[in-house]
Scaffold this active site. Structure first.
Site, mmCIF file in Angstrom:
data_model
loop_
_atom_site.group_PDB
_atom_site.id
_atom_site.type_symbol
_atom_site.label_atom_id
_atom_site.label_comp_id
_atom_site.label_asym_id
_atom_site.label_seq_id
_atom_site.Cartn_x
_atom_site.Cartn_y
_atom_site.Cartn_z
ATOM 1 N N HIS A 30 28.315 59.712 51.554
ATOM 2 C CA HIS A 30 27.528 59.344 52.732
ATOM 3 C C HIS A 30 27.568 60.443 53.799
ATOM 4 C CE1 HIS A 30 27.396 55.499 50.850
ATOM 5 N NE2 HIS A 30 28.670 55.281 51.015
ATOM 6 N N HIS A 33 24.467 52.505 48.312
ATOM 7 C CA HIS A 33 25.253 52.707 47.093
ATOM 8 C C HIS A 33 24.379 52.494 45.860
ATOM 9 C CE1 HIS A 33 28.144 51.317 50.203
ATOM 10 N NE2 HIS A 33 28.870 52.287 49.716
ATOM 11 N N ASP A 46 34.361 40.162 34.570
ATOM 12 C CA ASP A 46 34.309 41.411 33.814
ATOM 13 C C ASP A 46 35.485 41.557 32.857
ATOM 14 O OD1 ASP A 46 36.308 41.803 35.607
ATOM 15 O OD2 ASP A 46 35.383 43.497 36.644
ATOM 16 N N ASP A 57 38.815 41.469 33.244
ATOM 17 C CA ASP A 57 40.070 42.136 33.569
ATOM 18 C C ASP A 57 40.987 41.325 34.473
ATOM 19 O OD1 ASP A 57 38.714 42.253 35.961
ATOM 20 O OD2 ASP A 57 39.077 44.389 36.307
ATOM 21 N N SER A 98 41.224 41.799 43.657
ATOM 22 C CA SER A 98 42.378 40.901 43.532
ATOM 23 C C SER A 98 43.611 41.491 44.196
ATOM 24 C CB SER A 98 42.672 40.607 42.057
ATOM 25 O OG SER A 98 41.622 39.895 41.466
ATOM 26 N N THR A 125 36.764 30.400 43.719
ATOM 27 C CA THR A 125 37.590 31.595 43.778
ATOM 28 C C THR A 125 39.053 31.169 43.786
ATOM 29 O OG1 THR A 125 37.810 31.665 46.191
ATOM 30 C CG2 THR A 125 35.841 32.695 45.234
ATOM 31 N N GLY A 159 40.688 33.473 38.391
ATOM 32 C CA GLY A 159 41.633 33.829 39.452
ATOM 33 C C GLY A 159 42.388 32.629 39.982
#
Length: 608
Positions: free
Chosen positions: A57, A238, A425, A427, A472, A527, A590
């Site tokens: 940026h 982004h 995802d 992980d 996380s 969550t 989670g």
């Protein structure tokens, strides 16, 4: 259209770029190990300003370090937030008697890492506050209701105004006064951009050898290239998708009219964030996203100014045009408007007009000053002290709690991984296991002070953030660090004490309060908060850890029936979840992992 070709670099392009910025301003010092740049001039008697984020940026954020602007900037990899360790090195490189303001754009990775750094800094004695820049109007109120507006080129104006406020009158302003002005500016900023195509990311030889690049929630999103006669409105910095594609490409005049309507139309209730009266004064910034020529950019600025006068009867009192907040080689531009009257009037203009040595704004460096200064390279980063206290735990109890909690996490990891393979995802389980292994190893090697409660939380926050990383790791670390901060404050009023069950119930409540400053996730959002909040509230109400653990498990199980509102699970189609109907639905990975951890903690506590 952007070129897919870039120059080849043998060394890390980000580090080389940072070094180049410092070579262009003799007052800058560069802590190479942590990618931190700071102004070498003394500033301990004024509020200091720290900002940063992913590279890509430029000239934000490094180019805004200088007199009357930022004191410190911290750089991550391309489109990736710097680590908490880097940010703390930045905060510690310019300590201030008046305190530190940390400025961050509203993106998940940045907020978590800078937020955790702020909490860690506060627990170590630094008076720190955060300003979260939100100025994007492309995504309306309904869609961004949970996460807020993105931070775009308005960040540059926030840097300039807040930096000048802190420096004016020999640094007379207090931390609260500087923070209040910054918040008022943010509340009165609006930005929208348009682009001809997506950006391309340069790489170095080191990147190819490593085989992968650091990632973040907002890192470059690979999107379909735009057609030859197509543009996109509202594309993020982004490479995020915009809100609208337009074909054929309109004239610049037509496009500017469309963009200004997003910014100023009082009938658009989704995007009319900053009301204005006919006599209100505005600042205009036309920002280059990276690959728009100066010839075109100033032509666009001229068109914007004309349309503001003819369509809205507005004449900006200050106009800034150039590259302030880019998106690598983004072939586009953005328009930012600040309602000066509502933000602070003459005080804001005085701040904007204050000279600065920062390269991105202007330079007042003289030949004599150049010749008086030596090398800008700092080989040794500052030492970051670990917090300590006379607040005590029972070491045997703490070790039993941590060991059993880690054991339960490792037992549930395969199931959590399976759930996350579908809902995320893949992980989540591995991430939790990494945290558990790191704590187990630290206990075995006697690297956790299980007697000093504040020190233990400080050490554990650093350990977890480093081992787990990502969102996380940031969430867990902020929670842990907030508990340490609370106990440190308790010591200031009570003196030394041993933590009782009631004390710990209050401590976890403080941890939750600290975490909730940096995430809008609550019960029902699918969550880990669906497990954490019931645990904390039940423990606080009853001081019964067993009941609290049961509440956490019940909360985690309840996510089987909830629609995801946060993270990657919110993008997964409902058909993917149907194969778990036989077990009542797929839970949030989670939340299940956290419930297991808390259950293990309670089992360890009961075993002593």
């Amino acid at each position: 259209m952007p070129s897919e070709k870039h120059w080849n670099y043998e060394k890390d392009i980000v580090r080389s770029s940072i070094n180049g910025v410092c070579l262009a301003n003799p007052f800058l010092k560069y802590i190479e190990a942590e990618r931190v740049v700071y102004n070498s001039k003394p500033s301990e008697n004024k509020v200091t300003l720290v900002s940063g984020g992913g590279a890509g940026h430029e000239p934000l954020h490094l180019g805004f370090v200088g007199d009357g602007l930022l004191d410190v900037a911290v750089s991550g990899s391309i489109f990736a937030s710097p680590s908490v360790k880097q940010i703390l090195a930045g905060v510690n490189s310019k300590p201030s008697k008046k305190g530190t303001i940390i400025i961050v754009k509203n993106y998940t990775g940045d907020i978590l890492h800078f937020g955790l750094a702020a909490e860690r800094a506060k627990s170590q004695g630094t008076n720190a506050e955060m300003l979260i820049v939100q100025d994007d109007v492309s995504v309306g109120r309904t869609k961004n209701g949970m996460v807020g507006r993105r931070g775009l080129s308005g960040t540059s104006l926030v840097h300039k105004i807040v930096g000048a406020k802190a420096a004016l009158d020999n640094g007379a302003a207090s931390l609260d006064e500087v923070h209040a002005l910054g918040q008022k500016v943010i509340e009165n900023l609006v930005t929208i951009g348009a682009s001809l195509d997506r950006v391309t990311v340069p790489s170095s030889k080191a990147d190819h050898e490593k085989g992968e690049e650091d990632k973040s929630d907002e890192e470059e999103e690979q999107i379909d290239e735009l057609g030859k006669d197509e543009i996109e409105i509202g594309m993020g910095i982004h490479n995020e998708h915009g809100i609208k594609r337009v074909n054929p490409i309109p004239t610049a005049e037509q496009l500017v009219e469309t963009l200004l309507k997003y910014l100023l139309d009082p009938n658009d209730k989704e995007r009319y964030y900053v009301p204005y009266e006919k006599d209100d004064e505005f600042v205009l910034m036309v920002n280059n996203l990276g690959a728009t020529s100066n010839l075109e950019l100033y032509a666009i600025q001229s068109i914007v100014t004309e349309k503001l006068a003819s369509l809205y009867k507005l004449k900006p009192v200050r106009i800034y045009t150039g590259s302030f907040t880019t998106s690598l080689d983004g072939p586009g531009f953005s328009i930012t408007m600040l309602n000066v009257t509502r933000a602070g009037g003459k005080e804001v203009l005085r701040c904007l007009d204050l000279p600065t040595t920062a390269l991105a704004w202007n330079s007042g460096v003289t030949t004599d000053q150049w010749s008086q200064l030596g090398s800008h390279i700092i080989t040794e980063p500052p030492v970051i002290s670990t917090a300590s206290s006379d607040v005590k735990f029972n070491p045997a109890t703490v070790e039993a709690i941590l060991k059993e909690g880690c054991k339960k996490v490792l037992e549930v990891e395969p199931k959590v991984t399976m759930y996350d393979t579908v809902a995320g995802d893949g992980d989540c389980g591995e991430t939790l296991a990494s945290g558990a292994h790191s704590i187990t190893k630290a206990l075995q090697e006697k690297k956790l002070d299980t007697k000093d409660a504040v020190k233990m939380f400080d050490e554990m926050g650093d350990l977890i953030e480093s081992a787990m990383g990502g969102t996380s790791g940031g969430l867990y670390s902020i929670f842990i660090s907030s508990m340490g901060t609370y106990l440190k404050k308790q010591e200031e009023t009570r003196g030394g004490f041993t933590v009782s069950e009631k004390d710990f119930a209050d401590t976890v409540a403080a941890g939750l309060a600290g975490l909730q400053k940096y995430t809008r996730a609550r019960v029902g959002g699918r969550t880990l908060m669906d497990a954490l909040i019931p645990f904390v509230e039940t423990f606080k109400d009853t001081c019964d850890v067993s009941k609290a653990a049961e509440a956490a498990q019940k909360g985690a199980d309840s996510t089987r029936k909830l629609a995801a509102k946060f993270g990657r699970a919110s993008y997964v189609g409902e058909d993917e979840f149907k194969r778990f109907d036989s077990e009542g639905g797929i839970p949030d990975p989670g939340a299940i992992g956290l419930a297991a951890l808390l259950g293990g903690f309670v089992a360890g506590y009961k075993s002593v």
